[in-house]
Write an enzyme that holds these catalytic residues in place. Structure first.
Site, PDB file in Angstrom:
ATOM      1  N   SER A 211       0.836  -1.191   0.000  1.00  0.00           N
ATOM      2  CA  SER A 211       0.000   0.000   0.000  1.00  0.00           C
ATOM      3  C   SER A 211       0.880   1.254   0.000  1.00  0.00           C
ATOM      4  O   SER A 211       1.743   1.387  -0.864  1.00  0.00           O
ATOM      5  CB  SER A 211      -0.968  -0.044   1.177  1.00  0.00           C
ATOM      6  N   ASP A 336      -8.368  -5.159  -4.869  1.00  0.00           N
ATOM      7  CA  ASP A 336      -7.719  -4.143  -4.039  1.00  0.00           C
ATOM      8  C   ASP A 336      -8.609  -2.930  -3.786  1.00  0.00           C
ATOM      9  O   ASP A 336      -8.520  -2.284  -2.747  1.00  0.00           O
ATOM     10  CB  ASP A 336      -6.429  -3.658  -4.734  1.00  0.00           C
ATOM     11  N   HIS A 455      -7.895  -5.320  -0.367  1.00  0.00           N
ATOM     12  CA  HIS A 455      -6.664  -4.585  -0.048  1.00  0.00           C
ATOM     13  C   HIS A 455      -6.109  -5.091   1.291  1.00  0.00           C
ATOM     14  O   HIS A 455      -6.861  -5.272   2.246  1.00  0.00           O
ATOM     15  CB  HIS A 455      -7.000  -3.088   0.054  1.00  0.00           C
TER      16      HIS A 455
END
Length: 555
Positions: A211, A336, A455
């Site tokens: 991320s 995601d 995610h």
């Protein structure tokens, strides 16, 4: 039987007496002592928690070298994370004294030397996170123990400043910004200078992150300041080209923060901010969680790196020549965008409520608003081309998640891979899609049954949680965790995820400017999971069609 018992007792005794350990380690700041644990027959590990890699940072300043210490520093406890807002953004946690790192060193029958090193950079939207990760019953998410043990590598996790104190910028020399990126760079440089004392090879360092940490890894490969400090890099669900990774107008947000903490917005703004209480500054930089299809959450992530003329001398897309010698893996999770779009369009998770087609248009309109009506029409026809005349509610919900995944993560990652491959000299390039379904999906669960990998779903597998807490997982989860640890640590050793001592379920081909090959990673994968040209039609739309439409000023 008696003799056997004596032999076993002697073996255990010898094993305990000859426990392999680095003991006290000499670093540039002074001596450190961690703890040594036994993992199995002739397997031990030294763990160091809380080694300072820089001094307590000055407010809005680059980190400085640690002055050092006398005697032996006991490094057996994680140090506080850097000051940040709590989850509900009502208070702060952590400390300004937070530039520490943790090291896991595995040993076999003798003390390790020359091991490859993997340096982890955590995510958290540049707003939150810590070097140890979330903690459940003393089981820290970013414990490097499983990767180090299974892959025979040293794992390092580091702390860096986040939120206002890490990334606030006035867009000029008053507060240039990027302090968190400088912290990461300083930690990597410390590892390069000191890791030999811990049994590591300074010429075999891989940085990896997820991320905002994946984007940070990408920034570290693009800055001219890291030449020669490491060889390889892995970006999971985040690269420097992501729409949230660069703040193009930092001054505006700096003025908002200044007004909240009663500072002027003229030339004395920077001086006033530097003297303001750090907790007040941190709270003033908290992000608005309220979102809708017209104002998507991703647009609120404004405390991010800036083009400062120093760490980032230019737009990221113009800096890929700096990564020409870096071996690079980058990839995304197949859903995601779910975490973000489920907040923007809450009906996507509902088994009962339909998602209106209007919400698809509103989300696309927000993502393409610079191009006005033409942008929205082109985007809508691209994403609904496979719908047919009467799309079912599942198709509409999935499309919302695909739009978010493409825009926020997948397309920028493909663009970064393409630029890395095009600029590479000796550096190799690899692409992946992680698709292990989320464990919360299915009937009677919070997520729909079509749910893929959300995610951050990859983190538990990379860090070997299915092995650490086996009762919480199925055997298939251990398979996928084993695959990821094998690919990641093989890559750290050799620059090739297929070679390095651990066997893998499929040979992962390089990503090239012509072939665009990638592997799909999940528990069912085999050699047929090599794919080509990830979502080409949508990548083409966001990278070629949309940018070439005229900007619509009239709307």
């Amino acid at each position: 039987m008696g003799k056997l018992g004596i032999l076993v007792a002697v073996a255990v005794f010898l094993e305990t007496v000859s426990a392999t350990s680095l003991g006290t380690v000499y670093t540039e700041g002074g001596m450190v002592q961690g703890e040594n644990i036994r993992l199995g027959f002739r397997r031990h590990m030294d763990i160091f928690k809380g080694i300072p890699f820089a001094d307590i940072p000055g407010r809005f300043e680059k980190p400085k070298r640690h002055p050092g210490w006398d005697g032996v520093l006991k490094t057996t406890e994680y140090r506080p994370r850097c000051m940040q807002v709590n989850l509900i953004m009502t208070d702060t946690r952590g400390s300004e004294d937070c530039l520490y790192l943790n090291i896991w060193v595995p040993h076999g029958r003798s003390v390790s030397t020359g091991l490859p090193v993997m340096v982890w950079i955590y995510g958290g939207g540049f707003l939150a996170g810590g070097s140890m990760g979330a903690n459940f019953l003393d089981n820290y998410l970013y414990s490097g123990q499983e990767i180090a043990d299974r892959g025979d590598v040293i794992v390092v996790t580091l702390g860096y400043r986040v939120g206002t104190l890490g990334f606030l910028s006035t867009g000029d020399s008053g507060l240039p910004g990027n302090y968190g990126l400088w912290d990461q760079h300083t930690a990597i440089a410390w590892v390069h200078r000191n890791i030999r004392s811990f049994g590591g090879d300074p010429d075999k360092i891989t940085i990896f992150g997820e991320s905002a940490g994946g984007a940070s890894v990408s920034f570290q490969t693009l800055t001219p300041h890291n030449k020669g400090l490491y060889k390889r890099a892995i970006s999971q669900s985040g690269v420097a080209l992501c729409p949230w990774a660069i703040n193009k107008n930092p001054r505006r947000f700096a003025e908002e923060v200044a007004l909240k903490v009663n500072c002027p917005t003229d030339q004395s703004m920077a001086a006033c901010l530097k003297m303001t209480d750090p907790a007040l500054l941190t709270l003033a930089g908290s992000l608005s969680i309220s979102s809708s299809p017209d104002h998507p959450l991703v647009n609120n992530l404004v405390l991010s790196p800036v083009i400062d003329g120093d760490f980032l001398p230019d737009e990221p897309s113009n800096l890929f020549h700096n990564a020409a010698d870096i071996d690079y893996i980058a990839g995304v999770n197949d859903m995601d965008g779910h975490l973000f779009t489920a907040l923007d369009v809450p009906s996507v998770n509902s088994h009962l409520v339909d998602t209106p087609i209007e919400d698809v248009k509103r989300l696309l309109g927000a993502y393409t608003k610079e191009k006005g009506k033409a942008g929205l029409e082109n985007a809508y026809s691209t994403y609904t081309s496979t719908w047919g005349s009467n799309p079912n509610k599942e198709t509409i919900k999935k499309t919302v998640v695909e739009i978010g995944t493409d825009y926020i993560f997948l397309v920028p990652t493909q663009a970064a891979l393409y630029l890395h491959a095009a600029n590479a000299t000796t550096g190799r390039t690899y692409s992946y899609l992680f698709s292990q379904p989320n464990r919360m999906g299915g009937i009677g669960r919070p997520y729909p049954s079509w749910m893929g990998a959300d995610h951050a779903d990859d983190l538990q597998y990379v860090f070997g949680k299915p092995f650490t807490t086996p009762l919480a997982y199925w055997p298939g989860h251990r398979d996928v965790s084993g695959y990821m640890i094998a690919y990641w640590t093989n890559f750290a050793k050799t620059g090739d995820p297929n070679k390095g001592g651990l066997s893998v379920p499929a040979s992962w081909p390089k990503f090239t400017s012509t072939g665009h090959q990638f592997i799909e990673i999940n528990s069912k994968m085999d050699k047929n999971y090599v794919r080509q040209k990830m979502r080409t039609r949508y990548v083409h739309f966001w990278t070629s069609v949309l940018p070439n439409l005229p900007v619509n000023i009239s709307e």
